[in-house]
Scaffold this motif. Structure first.
Motif, PDB file in Angstrom:
ATOM      1  N   UNK A  51      12.581   5.968  21.826  1.00 57.69           N
ATOM      2  CA  UNK A  51      11.842   5.685  20.584  1.00 57.69           C
ATOM      3  C   UNK A  51      12.518   4.555  19.815  1.00 57.69           C
ATOM      4  N   UNK A  52      13.821   4.608  19.733  1.00 61.17           N
ATOM      5  CA  UNK A  52      14.568   3.583  19.002  1.00 61.17           C
ATOM      6  C   UNK A  52      14.464   2.234  19.717  1.00 61.17           C
ATOM      7  N   UNK A  53      14.544   2.238  21.035  1.00 61.22           N
ATOM      8  CA  UNK A  53      14.422   0.980  21.783  1.00 61.22           C
ATOM      9  C   UNK A  53      13.035   0.361  21.605  1.00 61.22           C
ATOM     10  N   UNK A  54      11.988   1.199  21.624  1.00 60.79           N
ATOM     11  CA  UNK A  54      10.628   0.678  21.436  1.00 60.79           C
ATOM     12  C   UNK A  54      10.451   0.143  20.021  1.00 60.79           C
ATOM     13  N   UNK A  55      10.981   0.866  19.038  1.00 62.89           N
ATOM     14  CA  UNK A  55      10.889   0.398  17.652  1.00 62.89           C
ATOM     15  C   UNK A  55      11.635  -0.898  17.437  1.00 62.89           C
ATOM     16  N   UNK A  56      12.791  -1.029  18.054  1.00 65.18           N
ATOM     17  CA  UNK A  56      13.570  -2.261  17.937  1.00 65.18           C
ATOM     18  C   UNK A  56      12.827  -3.431  18.573  1.00 65.18           C
ATOM     19  N   UNK A  57      12.202  -3.181  19.723  1.00 68.51           N
ATOM     20  CA  UNK A  57      11.433  -4.245  20.378  1.00 68.51           C
ATOM     21  C   UNK A  57      10.255  -4.676  19.513  1.00 68.51           C
ATOM     22  N   UNK A  58       9.587  -3.729  18.866  1.00 68.33           N
ATOM     23  CA  UNK A  58       8.480  -4.079  17.972  1.00 68.33           C
ATOM     24  C   UNK A  58       8.979  -4.861  16.756  1.00 68.33           C
ATOM     25  N   UNK A  59      10.109  -4.456  16.217  1.00 68.37           N
ATOM     26  CA  UNK A  59      10.655  -5.153  15.051  1.00 68.37           C
ATOM     27  C   UNK A  59      11.085  -6.576  15.392  1.00 68.37           C
ATOM     28  N   UNK A  60      11.508  -6.805  16.633  1.00 66.96           N
ATOM     29  CA  UNK A  60      11.886  -8.144  17.046  1.00 66.96           C
ATOM     30  C   UNK A  60      10.712  -9.112  16.975  1.00 66.96           C
ATOM     31  N   UNK A  61       9.507  -8.596  17.100  1.00 63.86           N
ATOM     32  CA  UNK A  61       8.305  -9.425  17.081  1.00 63.86           C
ATOM     33  C   UNK A  61       7.425  -9.107  15.873  1.00 63.86           C
ATOM     34  N   UNK A  62       8.049  -8.710  14.785  1.00 65.38           N
ATOM     35  CA  UNK A  62       7.325  -8.307  13.583  1.00 65.38           C
ATOM     36  C   UNK A  62       6.449  -9.425  13.029  1.00 65.38           C
ATOM     37  N   UNK A  63       6.862 -10.655  13.166  1.00 69.84           N
ATOM     38  CA  UNK A  63       6.098 -11.769  12.613  1.00 69.84           C
ATOM     39  C   UNK A  63       4.704 -11.849  13.220  1.00 69.84           C
ATOM     40  N   UNK A  64       4.509 -11.347  14.422  1.00 73.40           N
ATOM     41  CA  UNK A  64       3.180 -11.382  15.046  1.00 73.40           C
ATOM     42  C   UNK A  64       2.183 -10.483  14.326  1.00 73.40           C
ATOM     43  N   UNK A  65       2.685  -9.452  13.623  1.00 69.93           N
ATOM     44  CA  UNK A  65       1.790  -8.554  12.901  1.00 69.93           C
ATOM     45  C   UNK A  65       1.191  -9.214  11.659  1.00 69.93           C
ATOM     46  N   UNK A  66       1.718 -10.363  11.265  1.00 74.61           N
ATOM     47  CA  UNK A  66       1.171 -11.074  10.114  1.00 74.61           C
ATOM     48  C   UNK A  66       0.056 -12.043  10.509  1.00 74.61           C
ATOM     49  N   UNK A  67      -0.145 -12.260  11.784  1.00 77.50           N
ATOM     50  CA  UNK A  67      -1.194 -13.174  12.236  1.00 77.50           C
ATOM     51  C   UNK A  67      -2.578 -12.713  11.783  1.00 77.50           C
ATOM     52  N   UNK A  68      -2.969 -11.428  11.945  1.00 76.93           N
ATOM     53  CA  UNK A  68      -4.295 -11.015  11.464  1.00 76.93           C
ATOM     54  C   UNK A  68      -4.480 -11.218   9.962  1.00 76.93           C
ATOM     55  N   UNK A  69      -3.448 -10.989   9.179  1.00 79.01           N
ATOM     56  CA  UNK A  69      -3.555 -11.212   7.736  1.00 79.01           C
ATOM     57  C   UNK A  69      -3.755 -12.694   7.440  1.00 79.01           C
ATOM     58  N   UNK A  70      -3.052 -13.555   8.136  1.00 79.31           N
ATOM     59  CA  UNK A  70      -3.230 -15.003   7.956  1.00 79.31           C
ATOM     60  C   UNK A  70      -4.621 -15.457   8.357  1.00 79.31           C
ATOM     61  N   UNK A  71      -5.146 -14.908   9.445  1.00 80.35           N
ATOM     62  CA  UNK A  71      -6.505 -15.243   9.872  1.00 80.35           C
ATOM     63  C   UNK A  71      -7.512 -14.777   8.825  1.00 80.35           C
ATOM     64  N   UNK A  72      -7.280 -13.595   8.254  1.00 79.09           N
ATOM     65  CA  UNK A  72      -8.167 -13.089   7.205  1.00 79.09           C
ATOM     66  C   UNK A  72      -8.183 -13.982   5.986  1.00 79.09           C
ATOM     67  N   UNK A  73      -7.031 -14.510   5.630  1.00 78.49           N
ATOM     68  CA  UNK A  73      -6.971 -15.422   4.479  1.00 78.49           C
ATOM     69  C   UNK A  73      -7.749 -16.694   4.778  1.00 78.49           C
ATOM     70  N   UNK A  74      -7.604 -17.217   5.991  1.00 77.53           N
ATOM     71  CA  UNK A  74      -8.327 -18.436   6.345  1.00 77.53           C
ATOM     72  C   UNK A  74      -9.829 -18.178   6.385  1.00 77.53           C
TER      73      UNK A  74
END
Length: 131
Positions: A51-74
Motif C-alpha cells: 500500500x505504501x509503495x503504491x501510494x508513493x508511486x502515485x505521489x511521485x506523479x501527483x502533477x498529472x492529477x492537475x491536468x483535468x483541472x487545467x483542461x477544465x479551466x481552458x
C-alpha cells in the motif's frame, strides 16, 4: 504494485459504500482515506508494504492529477472571463473570512487554554530586543 493499488481502490469503494449506507455528506474517497488511515494505524503497516509503495508511486506523479483541472479551466475560459469579477470577489472574500475565522479561533483557544504562543522566539524583553 498491483496489490497496493487494489488495496487503495478497495478502500475507496469501501468509503463510497459507507457514505451511501450512512447517508452522510462526506465524499466517498475521503471516507475511504480515513478508513485506510485507521487500518494502517491499527496494523502498524511498515514502509515496505504494498500500500505504501503504491501510494508513493502515485505521489511521485501527483502533477498529472492537475491536468483535468487545467483542461477544465481552458474549456470554461469564456465563462470565467464573463464572470471574472464575481469569481474574484468570492475567492478573495472566502479567503479573508477563512483567515479571520482561523485567527479568532487561535486567539480564543489561547485564552481558553491560558497559554499564549511564542512563535517568534521572543525572549523576556520582547520581540527583537537584545537581552
Amino acid at each position: 504494485m498491483i496489490a497496493g493499488l487494489t488495496w487503495l481502490l478497495a478502500f475507496q469503494v469501501l468509503g463510497e459504500v459507507v457514505v451511501r449506507v450512512l447517508d452522510v455528506t462526506v465524499p466517498g474517497p475521503v471516507a475511504g482515506m480515513l478508513l485506510l488511515f485507521v487500518f494502517l494505524r491499527l496494523r502498524r503497516y511498515g514502509d515496505d508494504g504494498s500500500i505504501v509503495r503504491a501510494g508513493t508511486a502515485l505521489l511521485r506523479h501527483l502533477q498529472l492529477f492537475f491536468v483535468p483541472a487545467g483542461v477544465g479551466i481552458v474549456v470554461y475560459l469564456a465563462v470565467l472571463r464573463d464572470h471574472a469579477l464575481p469569481i474574484a470577489a468570492a475567492v478573495l472574500g472566502s479567503w479573508l473570512i477563512g483567515l479571520v475565522v482561523v485567527g479568532w479561533t487561535a486567539v480564543g483557544l489561547e485564552r481558553l487554554l491560558g497559554k499564549p504562543r511564542d512563535d517568534l522566539g521572543a525572549g523576556p524583553h520582547g520581540a527583537g530586543e537584545a537581552a
